[in-house]
Design a protein around this motif. Structure first.
Motif, PDB file in Angstrom:
ATOM      1  N   ARG A 389      10.246  12.013 -14.102  1.00 37.48           N
ATOM      2  CA  ARG A 389       9.731  11.926 -15.476  1.00 37.48           C
ATOM      3  C   ARG A 389      10.834  11.492 -16.450  1.00 37.48           C
ATOM      4  NH1 ARG A 389       5.057  13.655 -17.178  1.00 37.48           N
ATOM      5  NH2 ARG A 389       4.767  15.046 -15.384  1.00 37.48           N
ATOM      6  N   ALA A 409       2.605   4.168  -7.684  1.00 41.20           N
ATOM      7  CA  ALA A 409       1.863   3.923  -8.928  1.00 41.20           C
ATOM      8  C   ALA A 409       1.869   5.168  -9.807  1.00 41.20           C
ATOM      9  CB  ALA A 409       0.436   3.492  -8.609  1.00 41.20           C
ATOM     10  N   ALA A 410       1.637   6.343  -9.197  1.00 42.64           N
ATOM     11  CA  ALA A 410       1.634   7.603  -9.957  1.00 42.64           C
ATOM     12  C   ALA A 410       3.016   7.899 -10.519  1.00 42.64           C
ATOM     13  CB  ALA A 410       1.162   8.749  -9.054  1.00 42.64           C
ATOM     14  N   GLY A 412       5.241   5.686 -11.254  1.00 40.41           N
ATOM     15  CA  GLY A 412       5.487   4.700 -12.304  1.00 40.41           C
ATOM     16  C   GLY A 412       4.945   5.121 -13.651  1.00 40.41           C
ATOM     17  N   GLU A 413       3.895   5.943 -13.649  1.00 37.79           N
ATOM     18  CA  GLU A 413       3.289   6.417 -14.900  1.00 37.79           C
ATOM     19  C   GLU A 413       4.230   7.321 -15.679  1.00 37.79           C
ATOM     20  OE1 GLU A 413       0.345   5.482 -16.165  1.00 37.79           O
ATOM     21  OE2 GLU A 413       0.222   4.079 -14.475  1.00 37.79           O
ATOM     22  N   VAL A 414       5.146   8.027 -14.961  1.00 32.02           N
ATOM     23  CA  VAL A 414       6.014   9.005 -15.648  1.00 32.02           C
ATOM     24  C   VAL A 414       7.451   8.498 -15.825  1.00 32.02           C
ATOM     25  CG1 VAL A 414       4.641  10.981 -14.882  1.00 32.02           C
ATOM     26  CG2 VAL A 414       6.604  10.250 -13.507  1.00 32.02           C
ATOM     27  N   ARG A 418      10.580   1.323 -14.164  1.00 30.62           N
ATOM     28  CA  ARG A 418      10.193   1.301 -12.745  1.00 30.62           C
ATOM     29  C   ARG A 418      11.289   0.594 -11.934  1.00 30.62           C
ATOM     30  NH1 ARG A 418       3.587   0.980 -12.256  1.00 30.62           N
ATOM     31  NH2 ARG A 418       3.171   2.215 -14.121  1.00 30.62           N
ATOM     32  N   TRP A 437       7.310  -1.817  -9.375  1.00 32.09           N
ATOM     33  CA  TRP A 437       8.697  -1.355  -9.350  1.00 32.09           C
ATOM     34  C   TRP A 437       9.644  -2.489  -8.953  1.00 32.09           C
ATOM     35  CZ3 TRP A 437      10.633   3.744 -10.081  1.00 32.09           C
ATOM     36  CH2 TRP A 437       9.644   4.710 -10.336  1.00 32.09           C
TER      37      TRP A 437
END
Length: 447
Positions: A389, A409-410, A412-414, A418, A437
């Motif tokens: 995070r 992908a998950a 990359g959201e936090v 990337r 990424w």
């Protein structure tokens, strides 16, 4: 009458060996000099993480409901001496402080404490990794100091445990090596290991020096293979090659093989580094130091990988100082399926970046407690997602299965950026790139 086994030292090697001997059907009494460790083991708890070990222990420890009660623990040397027909010495032989040489103080102390209590004929079996020549000295010590005199024999039986696979490696070894001086000693060890021998485990009978040399020789060969591919990674960085494809290509040669050819941040742990250094030191004492000068370069290549990972991270972040940069580190242990952080390359890299001003957050599936104890000033997270995070870069430094199965992908959201650097060449680049990424691995500048 069935043999009775004792195990002296209940660390990683000793606890595993004691539980395995009980599993093979023997009555076992294990000793340690640390009361807290003995209390844990009596409750059926192990002081380290090793897959399958606690379950095996609880199956046999006396006082646990449903157990076979074949395994007990003590701190009483007299009880050990009176109980055992075969005594396995499994104590630690760390690197001597400030030197390359091996610290034999724990082994010497174990023999000094055991010998006065050997009133009956018994076989003492060394399993610790020791400098060649130690067994000769210890055999003479036993004969002189044990009341049983020459009835107290010595054998050397090196261990070949891989952390993460130690239970299987003990119950189903890929080879058994015994250094003996009598038919009686060989016969007793064939009786101890009758089950794995019947399964087909090779049983190699040698003299003392050869048995002592097997473990350090094997570890030196593995260290050489790992450092060779890491040296090739350096060349690939300079030449624009791909070390993963290079390793695949040479691995098809059955004289070389594929194992231990994954380039990365190098080896660590409590065995390989200290064993090759002790081997060099002992060769020097024997006047054969020129035979092992190549190991000095092996050690140097290995340690250099850590600094190169730090520099790769710096360049990926723009080439400036780490001050203010948020760095997520996935992995703290020196290898997966272990909680061992001794000489861990992952923690070493994390610590270097932290000392240079980076905000480092570490996550490891099993090594967090030991990592905090060793590096209390690093940041720690309870999950990979929490570690990542807000991170400017993610470093993959221990090849846990959990990390290979992460959803890029998950993550990359936090993440703030990337950007992932694979210090173990173990992640799937296509998966990470498909999730947006930038993927970079050691020895693969253009991959």
């Amino acid at each position: 009458m069935a043999l009775k086994i004792t195990v002296i030292g209940t660390g990683y090697l000793g606890a595993t060996h004691a539980a395995a001997m009980a599993e093979l059907g023997f009555e076992v009494l294990a000793l340690d000099v640390v009361p807290e460790k003995i209390e844990m083991l009596r409750r059926g708890e192990v002081p380290m993480f090793e897959p399958g070990l606690e379950e095996l222990l609880r199956k046999h420890v006396a006082g646990i409901e449903g157990s076979t009660e074949r395994l007990r623990f003590t701190m009483d040397w007299a009880e050990i001496g009176a109980f055992g027909d075969v005594h396995f010495v499994c104590v630690n032989t760390p690197q001597r402080h400030g030197e390359y040489a091996c610290d034999m103080s724990y082994v010497d102390s174990a023999f000094a404490s055991l010998a006065p209590h050997l009133h009956n004929a018994a076989l003492v079996v060394g399993k610790s990794t020791v400098p060649v020549g130690s067994a000769d000295r210890l055999a003479a010590y036993l004969a002189e100091h044990a009341p049983a005199g020459e009835g107290a024999e010595l054998a050397w039986n090196p261990e070949f445990l891989r952390e993460g696979f130690a239970v299987n490696d003990t119950l189903h070894p890929d080879r058994l090596v015994v250094g003996v001086r009598s038919e009686r000693a060989e016969k007793l060890l064939r009786e101890v290991y009758a089950a794995p021998i019947a399964e087909g485990s090779p049983f190699v009978v040698t003299d003392f020096p050869t048995a002592e040399l097997v473990k350090t020789s094997a570890n030196s060969f593995l260290a050489t293979k790992i450092s060779f591919i890491n040296a090739m990674a350096e060349v690939c960085e300079a030449a624009g090659g791909d070390v993963a494809k290079l390793a695949e290509a040479i691995g098809y040669d059955d004289r070389i093989g594929k194992k231990f050819l994954r380039a990365g941040i190098g080896f660590g742990g409590g065995c390989l580094p200290k064993d090759i250094r002790a081997f060099m030191a002992r060769a020097g004492e024997l006047g054969a130091d020129q035979a092992l000068t190549f190991l000095r370069e092996i050690d140097s290549i290995n340690m250099r990988q850590r600094g190169q990972m730090v520099e790769l991270t710096r360049q990926a972040l723009g080439g400036g100082p780490f001050l203010g940069k948020r760095v997520a580190v996935l992995g703290a242990t020196f290898k997966p399926d272990s909680d061992d952080v001794r000489d861990s390359p992952a923690l070493n890299v994390a610590g270097q970046i932290h000392l240079q001003g980076g905000q480092v957050t570490v996550y490891d599936p099993k090594g967090m407690t030991n990592a905090r104890r060793l590096f209390p000033t690093l940041g720690y997270a309870d999950s990979a997602v929490e570690a990542v995070r807000g991170a400017d870069v993610v470093l993959h430094l221990t090849e846990w299965r959990e990390f290979r199965e992460l959803d890029p992908a998950a993550l990359g959201e936090v993440a703030a950026t990337r950007l992932v650097l694979d210090g173990r060449n173990a992640l799937d680049p296509s998966l990470w790139r498909a999730a947006g990424w930038t993927y970079r691995a050691m020895g693969r500048p253009t991959a």
